[in-house]
Write an enzyme that holds these catalytic residues in place. Structure first.
Site, PDB file in Angstrom:
ATOM      1  N   ASP A  30     -63.172  39.021   4.449  1.00  0.00           N
ATOM      2  CA  ASP A  30     -63.945  39.179   3.216  1.00  0.00           C
ATOM      3  C   ASP A  30     -63.176  38.556   2.052  1.00  0.00           C
ATOM      4  O   ASP A  30     -61.957  38.729   1.931  1.00  0.00           O
ATOM      5  CB  ASP A  30     -64.212  40.665   2.952  1.00  0.00           C
ATOM      6  CG  ASP A  30     -65.310  40.884   1.937  1.00  0.00           C
ATOM      7  OD1 ASP A  30     -66.385  41.378   2.324  1.00  0.00           O
ATOM      8  OD2 ASP A  30     -65.100  40.545   0.747  1.00  0.00           O
ATOM      9  N   ILE A  31     -63.908  37.857   1.175  1.00  0.00           N
ATOM     10  CA  ILE A  31     -63.270  37.174   0.042  1.00  0.00           C
ATOM     11  C   ILE A  31     -62.748  38.173  -1.003  1.00  0.00           C
ATOM     12  O   ILE A  31     -61.872  37.837  -1.808  1.00  0.00           O
ATOM     13  CB  ILE A  31     -64.284  36.173  -0.587  1.00  0.00           C
ATOM     14  CG1 ILE A  31     -63.571  35.060  -1.316  1.00  0.00           C
ATOM     15  CG2 ILE A  31     -65.294  36.881  -1.469  1.00  0.00           C
ATOM     16  CD1 ILE A  31     -64.482  33.899  -1.692  1.00  0.00           C
ATOM     17  N   ASN A  87     -74.484  47.539   5.143  1.00  0.00           N
ATOM     18  CA  ASN A  87     -75.246  47.907   3.960  1.00  0.00           C
ATOM     19  C   ASN A  87     -76.640  47.306   4.084  1.00  0.00           C
ATOM     20  O   ASN A  87     -76.774  46.119   4.412  1.00  0.00           O
ATOM     21  CB  ASN A  87     -74.565  47.376   2.691  1.00  0.00           C
ATOM     22  CG  ASN A  87     -73.265  48.097   2.408  1.00  0.00           C
ATOM     23  OD1 ASN A  87     -73.171  49.306   2.612  1.00  0.00           O
ATOM     24  ND2 ASN A  87     -72.254  47.369   1.969  1.00  0.00           N
ATOM     25  N   VAL A  96     -75.496  40.079   0.203  1.00  0.00           N
ATOM     26  CA  VAL A  96     -75.738  38.860   0.989  1.00  0.00           C
ATOM     27  C   VAL A  96     -76.753  39.219   2.067  1.00  0.00           C
ATOM     28  O   VAL A  96     -76.512  40.125   2.885  1.00  0.00           O
ATOM     29  CB  VAL A  96     -74.439  38.315   1.623  1.00  0.00           C
ATOM     30  CG1 VAL A  96     -74.741  37.066   2.441  1.00  0.00           C
ATOM     31  CG2 VAL A  96     -73.392  38.021   0.545  1.00  0.00           C
ATOM     32  N   HIS A 100     -74.327  41.715   8.137  1.00  0.00           N
ATOM     33  CA  HIS A 100     -72.887  41.595   8.352  1.00  0.00           C
ATOM     34  C   HIS A 100     -72.307  42.990   8.522  1.00  0.00           C
ATOM     35  O   HIS A 100     -72.632  43.905   7.761  1.00  0.00           O
ATOM     36  CB  HIS A 100     -72.199  40.865   7.194  1.00  0.00           C
ATOM     37  CG  HIS A 100     -72.641  41.304   5.835  1.00  0.00           C
ATOM     38  ND1 HIS A 100     -73.826  40.895   5.261  1.00  0.00           N
ATOM     39  CD2 HIS A 100     -72.058  42.128   4.932  1.00  0.00           C
ATOM     40  CE1 HIS A 100     -73.955  41.443   4.078  1.00  0.00           C
ATOM     41  NE2 HIS A 100     -72.898  42.212   3.850  1.00  0.00           N
ATOM     42  N   HIS A 102     -69.179  45.186   8.104  1.00  0.00           N
ATOM     43  CA  HIS A 102     -67.858  45.260   7.475  1.00  0.00           C
ATOM     44  C   HIS A 102     -66.912  45.978   8.435  1.00  0.00           C
ATOM     45  O   HIS A 102     -67.268  47.043   8.984  1.00  0.00           O
ATOM     46  CB  HIS A 102     -67.907  46.076   6.185  1.00  0.00           C
ATOM     47  CG  HIS A 102     -68.705  45.468   5.068  1.00  0.00           C
ATOM     48  ND1 HIS A 102     -68.115  44.808   4.017  1.00  0.00           N
ATOM     49  CD2 HIS A 102     -70.033  45.430   4.835  1.00  0.00           C
ATOM     50  CE1 HIS A 102     -69.066  44.404   3.165  1.00  0.00           C
ATOM     51  NE2 HIS A 102     -70.232  44.774   3.654  1.00  0.00           N
TER      52      HIS A 102
HETATM   53  P1  5GP Z   1     -72.550  43.460   1.026  1.00  0.00           P
HETATM   54  O1  5GP Z   1     -72.345  43.986  -0.352  1.00  0.00           O
HETATM   55  O2  5GP Z   1     -73.756  42.530   1.113  1.00  0.00           O
HETATM   56  O3  5GP Z   1     -72.576  44.514   2.092  1.00  0.00           O
HETATM   57  O4  5GP Z   1     -71.272  42.606   1.371  1.00  0.00           O
HETATM   58  C1  5GP Z   1     -71.139  41.246   1.080  1.00  0.00           C
HETATM   59  C2  5GP Z   1     -69.681  40.930   1.233  1.00  0.00           C
HETATM   60  O5  5GP Z   1     -69.543  39.520   1.276  1.00  0.00           O
HETATM   61  C3  5GP Z   1     -68.831  41.420   0.061  1.00  0.00           C
HETATM   62  O6  5GP Z   1     -67.825  42.308   0.551  1.00  0.00           O
HETATM   63  C4  5GP Z   1     -68.241  40.139  -0.537  1.00  0.00           C
HETATM   64  O7  5GP Z   1     -66.921  40.293  -0.975  1.00  0.00           O
HETATM   65  C5  5GP Z   1     -68.362  39.163   0.622  1.00  0.00           C
HETATM   66  N1  5GP Z   1     -68.517  37.774   0.212  1.00  0.00           N
HETATM   67  C6  5GP Z   1     -69.364  37.304  -0.734  1.00  0.00           C
HETATM   68  N2  5GP Z   1     -69.277  35.953  -0.810  1.00  0.00           N
HETATM   69  C7  5GP Z   1     -68.349  35.577   0.113  1.00  0.00           C
HETATM   70  C8  5GP Z   1     -67.830  34.311   0.504  1.00  0.00           C
HETATM   71  O8  5GP Z   1     -68.202  33.252   0.001  1.00  0.00           O
HETATM   72  N3  5GP Z   1     -66.871  34.309   1.471  1.00  0.00           N
HETATM   73  C9  5GP Z   1     -66.442  35.469   2.070  1.00  0.00           C
HETATM   74  N4  5GP Z   1     -65.494  35.337   3.014  1.00  0.00           N
HETATM   75  N5  5GP Z   1     -66.915  36.676   1.730  1.00  0.00           N
HETATM   76  C10 5GP Z   1     -67.862  36.736   0.763  1.00  0.00           C
END
Ligand code: 5GP
Ligand code: ZN
Length: 124
Positions: A30-31, A87, A96, A100, A102
């Site tokens: 994760d970034i 999520n 996103v 995915h 986590h």
């Molecule tokens: P969500 O909130 O949708 O469950 O999680 C999305 C996750 O994607 C977040 O933890 C966010 O930090 C990660 N994320 C968003 N953009 C990028 C990216 O460009 N690269 C990577 N490696 N992670 C990302």
């Protein structure tokens, strides 16, 4: 899906720190990590949310969990413990829209994740 960020990672169109991949899934760091080890494990197939999973996707979704356990073992925190989270949609904070999983580990993790929100919901 042309505009999907995670499809672009699957297709090597944008870089990611990939820690595992096979014919069904890709896992990358994760970034914006929320634990010492925070990876995202995604299907190669574009599925927007958990609500869009069909019975044909069940093997792949189970495979995401198997990869999480494998990574936890490789990282050395399987026995101490870790958390996996999907999520789904806005109330869960999905940002996103390509499912995915986590994987968070490497330290004791707080629970529940959003105490203030939980209190508000319980009082309503
Ligand atoms: P969500 O909130 O949708 O469950 O999680 C999305 C996750 O994607 C977040 O933890 C966010 O930090 C990660 N994320 C968003 N953009 C990028 C990216 O460009 N690269 C990577 N490696 N992670 C990302
Ligand atoms: Zn996608």
């Amino acid at each position: 899906m042309m505009d999907c960020l995670f499809c672009k990672i699957v297709n090597n169109e944008i870089p990611a720190d990939i820690v595992y991949q096979d014919d069904k899934v890709v896992a990358f760091m994760d970034i914006n990590p929320q634990a010492p080890f925070h990876a995202l494990i995604i299907p190669r197939k574009h599925i927007a949310t958990l609500n869009d999973i069909t019975v044909a996707d069940c093997e792949t979704v189970g495979h995401l969990q198997w990869v999480a356990a494998k990574l936890a073992a490789e990282q050395g925190f399987a026995e101490d413990g870790y958390r996996t989270v999907f999520n789904c949609n806005s109330h869960a904070g999905q940002t996103v829209y390509h499912i995915h999983l986590h994987l968070l580990g490497g330290k004791p993790l707080g629970w529940p994740p959003y105490q203030d929100t939980l209190k508000v919901n319980l009082n309503n």
